[in-house]
Write a protein that holds these residues in place. Structure first.
Motif, PDB file in Angstrom:
ATOM      1  N   PHE A  65      52.491  58.562 -62.169  1.00 26.80           N
ATOM      2  CA  PHE A  65      52.925  59.324 -61.004  1.00 26.80           C
ATOM      3  C   PHE A  65      52.550  60.803 -61.114  1.00 26.80           C
ATOM      4  O   PHE A  65      52.675  61.544 -60.136  1.00 26.80           O
ATOM      5  N   ASP A  67      53.911  63.440 -62.676  1.00 28.35           N
ATOM      6  CA  ASP A  67      54.969  64.446 -62.570  1.00 28.35           C
ATOM      7  C   ASP A  67      55.473  64.759 -63.976  1.00 28.35           C
ATOM      8  O   ASP A  67      56.141  63.945 -64.608  1.00 28.35           O
ATOM      9  N   PRO A 272      61.246  67.782 -57.260  1.00 25.35           N
ATOM     10  CA  PRO A 272      60.089  66.980 -57.709  1.00 25.35           C
ATOM     11  C   PRO A 272      58.908  67.136 -56.763  1.00 25.35           C
ATOM     12  O   PRO A 272      59.048  67.436 -55.588  1.00 25.35           O
ATOM     13  N   LEU A 274      56.911  64.483 -56.545  1.00 21.60           N
ATOM     14  CA  LEU A 274      56.554  63.073 -56.735  1.00 21.60           C
ATOM     15  C   LEU A 274      56.008  62.416 -55.482  1.00 21.60           C
ATOM     16  O   LEU A 274      55.119  61.568 -55.550  1.00 21.60           O
TER      17      LEU A 274
END
Length: 494
Positions: A65, A67, A272, A274
């Motif tokens: 992802f 992150d 985030p 994300l």
């Protein structure tokens, strides 16, 4: 003894031997009923058809992802939390239990030191035996061993080892569940932040409408209805922003708890990034390959194996046992006598025992082992079916959400074009600011909808990674489904 008297004893001895054999406990009629499913028998090829050439997830699947904050949070959690500590303690407990089962079948040697005294009253025995105190001091070594003639000790050890292996897999399953739960909560945090931003933009838009409405009322171009509608829109946007902030706080608290920390730890988590990350590809799934990655399926298989050995151990109890014991030491009435040549003490020999009448204990114990095997098989079959369902749900959910995101993105492009057109008309004096603000509202709604869909899509990616085993690989029994039922009953039946 004379020959006639010997012959007279032959008939009673033969009768006693016949009764002895006839009275032996029997395993007849007791067999397990469970049959493990073969994964190939479950039709799933169409539902599990892959959509890319991607492989199974890596052990650190969450790094796909992109992150760094998520990587750090999961790394912090895997370093140690109460839930993982409990899983590791269960592993140590199961390994110790396997060690106890193994030790029970090995010879034992121990040292003993004993002093015992007795004084027999003269009312019981006349002198010289009665009236005197007699003491005995004993120092010696004791040896004991029960040969594993029927494989019962080995079967109990194998059963305990199977449970230990299942506990080890469960510990890995706990880590997979923890990392996926953190990733899920992190996605929820990202969505909540995006929802709060959209709510703030909508509040700003509604506030502009309210200011514009007041100006138009003051100029006599409109009435109070527009003002009241704008005030309602402002209050609604504020409520949405407050609700989104509550979701942000809840997600932070959830992550902090998963880390084994207090809620203040959640306050350190930044917004985030994300939702803008690409999601991993979907691999082609083969059932037989899946079974080597799913911790719940592998653990269930080990428990079936343990239960299978448990049946063997229960059957071995129906047969005679041989116990070898020996005692070698020194004994004397006084300490000074222990080291004389006459103080040597030795005893030993084999002892054979055979169950005859036990009130049904052995048969009920075997029936219990059969039921435990059937339960383990049922749990394995359920884990297998559930694993395939979870993979299919994640795959189908990913495909559906991809289509929904594509449709919502097209709608957003149209709304973006409408808003840009309204803005251009306003700048050219052909439209009003009301037109611009009105065109902005569906654009904001679609942005919020797309953010929610992307969060759901990331959730299905997390679910798929977890359903595919999270990059874990386990050593498992070769094939539960291929095991012949006769393998359970290798020991002869009484």
């Amino acid at each position: 003894m004379s020959l006639p008297s010997t012959r007279r004893l032959q008939a009673p001895l033969a009768l006693a031997l016949t009764l002895l054999v006839a009275a032996c406990a029997s395993t007849r009629g007791l067999e397990p009923e469970g049959r493990p499913l073969n994964s190939d028998s479950l039709a799933a090829s169409r539902s599990l058809a892959g959509t890319s050439d991607a492989g199974f997830p890596q052990r650190d699947w969450w790094k796909a992802f992109g992150d760094a904050q998520l990587d750090g949070l999961i790394g912090e959690a895997l370093a140690g939390t109460p839930s993982l500590d409990a899983a590791d303690a269960r592993v140590r407990q199961a390994i110790a239990q396997a060690g106890l089962a193994d030790a029970a079948g090995k010879p034992t040697l121990g040292a003993t030191a004993l002093y015992s005294g007795v004084q027999i009253p003269e009312t019981v025995a006349r002198p010289p035996l009665g009236g005197d105190y007699l003491g005995v001091t004993l120092i010696g070594l004791q040896f004991s061993y029960s040969p594993d003639l029927w494989g019962g000790h080995r079967a109990r050890t194998q059963a305990a080892l199977g449970q230990a292996r299942a506990a080890e897999v469960d510990a890995q399953a706990a880590r997979l569940m923890l990392s996926s739960n953190i990733a899920r909560a992190y996605v929820a945090l990202a969505q909540a932040h995006d929802a709060a931003e959209v709510a703030r933009a909508d509040e700003q838009r509604a506030s502009q409408l309210l200011d514009l409405g007041r100006q138009r009322v003051k100029a006599g171009l409109d009435n109070q209805l527009q003002i009241r509608n704008a005030e309602t829109a402002v209050a609604s946007a504020q409520q949405q922003e407050q609700a989104a902030q509550q979701q942000v706080d809840a997600a932070r608290n959830a992550i902090a708890a998963l880390l084994g920390q207090g809620p203040d730890r959640g306050l350190q988590i930044a917004k985030p990034a994300l939702l803008s990350a690409p999601w991993p590809g979907v691999p082609a799934v083969v059932q037989s390959e899946l079974l080597g990655h799913r911790p719940d399926v592998v653990a269930a298989r080990w428990r079936v194996e343990a239960a299978r050995h448990g049946i063997k151990a229960s059957k071995a109890e129906f047969y005679p046992t041989v116990n070898l014991t020996a005692l070698v030491g020194l004994a004397g009435g006084n300490l000074s006598d222990l080291f004389s040549s006459d103080a040597l003490l030795a005893s030993g020999g084999p002892a054979i025992s055979l169950p005859i009448f036990d009130g049904g204990r052995l048969r009920n114990n075997l029936a219990k082992s059969d039921a435990e095997y059937d339960l383990a098989v049922a749990n394995y079959n359920q884990a297998l079916v559930g694993a395939l369902r979870e993979v299919a749900d994640a795959l189908q959910g990913a495909r559906s959400l991809d289509a929904q995101i594509a449709s919502a993105s097209r709608a957003r492009e149209s709304a973006q074009a409408a808003w840009q057109l309204a803005t251009a008309r306003y700048k050219a004096g052909l439209g009003t600011q009301l037109d611009v603000l009105a065109a902005q509202r569906p654009l904001l709604q679609l942005e919020q909808q797309i953010a929610a869909l992307r969060a759901q899509r990331l959730g299905t990616s997390i679910d798929l990674d977890r359903a595919l085993g999270g990059g874990l690989e386990f050593a498992a029994p070769q094939s539960v489904a291929a095991q012949n039922t006769n393998d359970i009953t290798q020991a002869p039946t009484p």
